[in-house]
Design an enzyme around this catalytic site. Structure first.
Site, mmCIF file in Angstrom:
data_model
loop_
_atom_site.group_PDB
_atom_site.id
_atom_site.type_symbol
_atom_site.label_atom_id
_atom_site.label_comp_id
_atom_site.label_asym_id
_atom_site.label_seq_id
_atom_site.Cartn_x
_atom_site.Cartn_y
_atom_site.Cartn_z
ATOM 1 N N PRO A 1 0.820 -1.219 0.000
ATOM 2 C CG PRO A 1 -0.690 -1.542 1.715
ATOM 3 C CD PRO A 1 0.631 -2.018 1.211
ATOM 4 C CB CYS A 2 0.443 4.494 -1.665
ATOM 5 S SG CYS A 2 1.213 6.111 -1.819
ATOM 6 C CD GLN A 3 0.984 1.893 5.019
ATOM 7 O OE1 GLN A 3 1.923 1.150 4.798
ATOM 8 N NE2 GLN A 3 0.225 1.786 6.093
ATOM 9 C CG ASN B 1 2.309 1.717 -4.192
ATOM 10 O OD1 ASN B 1 1.215 2.257 -4.175
ATOM 11 N ND2 ASN B 1 2.997 1.448 -3.087
#
EC number: 2.1.1.37
Length: 423
Positions: free
Chosen positions: A79-81, A119
């Site tokens: 995930p993009c965090q 991503n």
């Protein structure tokens, strides 16, 4: 080349694994998945159906690196965090608390020959403080971390439609090798049309909404149309076009079409001293400046009674949120919402599909058998390049959720081939 062992993190439907295995087969390289991690119940069920002899591990954040078998390649769609920067940049330590940290700690401990990460395109500019910069802080730290671990890293945004899939889906792909930088320059493949992957002659749906839509438009005129009340445009159908909430006169329709565009103008917000909002409620006095009609009040009342318009206060921007300001006069606004209707878009069989995301997939329809229906599971799989023999026996809602978050298998295959060349 001896057998390549790989691990599959955040596996989902195993799309990255599928693409990597296809690349290995193409290059006559034996490969074996020695570790899979996934926590979503629907994904675990699909993995069980397709790999019945394997038992996936659970939450990767709770798994020690010593419990992971040795491997050659790490695969992950993480995930993009955002990272938390506490003053001085710390590189690897800056990633702590995110799922990329787990990717990095495994790479650091196991030192595999290479990796492939996927991503969303937004990762490129994620947490970017300066608009003139090519990439944001999140991707910068990721690249610095991977390079500090000894990898030659390549990254590129690639579109699934350039790899034989009828879907416009841009994603960022990062791949690295301990030996040399993988080459991610590709010749694009003309994308097939959506009609090449659609089934035909299937049962259609017959809700009151669909009946009204088909009463106003023959199926062939619905190709590529969106159904929403937020925007105008020639490819958009509004609720009043099909008289969804009741019959409308030509005057009422004309007012709605003009108001749809006028309410987006910034001058209305300036007049009452608030930050511009995309879709301002306008008073009768404001509306009368661009729609002059002797019976304007009755038209507004009629559209409000039918539910096409709502009388509401403008919203002030407070702390990043829109809050109704009851000190300002109420105005008329078009009743709309992102999921106002059961259909969001009717796909054009002569084009490619838009980017498919989990929350929208159940609202995408296709024309078939003289009517309309949602995408089948098989069609969904084809839109991501999965083989037709892929087992996918789960509820439709879960299918859409997994598909909207999966990867384009042919793109992974192409990237994997480039990585294999460096080993």
């Amino acid at each position: 080349m001896q057998q390549i062992k790989f691990i599959d993190l955040f596996s989902g439907m195993s799309g990255i694994r599928k693409g990597f295995e296809q690349a290995c087969r193409k290059q006559s390289v034996a490969c074996k998945c020695v570790f899979t991690s996934e926590i979503k119940p629907a994904a675990l069920e699909v993995l069980k159906q397709n790999y019945p002899d394997e038992v996936p591990y659970g939450d990767i954040t709770k798994i020690e690196t010593g419990d992971i078998p040795d491997f050659d390649i790490l695969l992950a769609g993480f995930p993009c965090q955002a990272f938390s920067f506490a003053g001085k940049r710390l590189g690897f330590e800056d990633t702590r608390g995110t799922l990329f940290f787990d990717v990095a700690r495994i790479l650091k401990a196991k030192k595999p020959k290479g990796f492939i990460l996927e991503n969303v395109e937004g990762l490129v500019t994620h947490d970017r403080k300066d608009p003139t910069q090519k990439i944001g802080r999140t991707l910068t730290v990721i690249l610095e971390t991977l390079e500090a671990l000894g990898y030659y890293v390549s990254w590129k945004v690639l579109n699934a439609k350039d790899f034989g899939i009828p879907q416009n889906r841009k994603r960022i792909y990062l791949t690295g090798s301990l030996k040399s930088k993988p080459d991610l320059s590709f010749e694009t493949t003309p994308s097939p049309k959506l009609k090449n992957i659609l089934e035909s002659g299937l049962p259609t749906e017959s809700s009151p909404f669909i009946k009204k839509l088909l009463k106003k438009f023959p199926p062939s005129e619905l190709y590529g149309k969106s159904v929403k009340d937020k925007r105008g445009g020639k490819n958009n159908i509004h609720s009043w076009d099909i008289e969804l909430k009741g019959a409308v006169t030509e005057e009422e329709k004309q007012l709605l079409n003009i108001l749809l565009k006028e309410r987006r103008k910034k001058k209305w917000a300036s007049e009452i001293g608030i930050d511009w909002m995309d879709g301002m409620p306008l008073t009768k006095a404001q509306i009368s400046t661009f729609y002059k009609h002797p019976d304007l009040q009755n038209i507004l009342d009629s559209l409000t009674d039918k539910g096409y318009l709502v009388l509401e206060h403008p919203k002030q921007k407070i702390g990043g949120q829109r809050i109704k300001d009851e000190s300002l006069p109420k105005g008329y606004n078009i009743v709309s919402g992102k999921k106002s209707f059961e259909i969001n878009k009717i796909l054009d069989p002569n084009d490619v599909a838009p980017t498919l995301v989990a929350m929208d997939m159940e609202h995408l329809f296709v024309v078939d058998n003289g009517g309309l229906r949602t995408l089948t599971g098989k069609e969904g799989l084809r839109l991501f390049g999965y083989p037709d023999d892929y087992s996918f026996d789960i509820p439709k809602k879960d299918k859409y959720d997994l598909l909207g978050n999966t990867v384009a298998v042919p793109v992974i295959k192409a990237v994997s081939e480039r990585l294999l060349h460096t080993l």
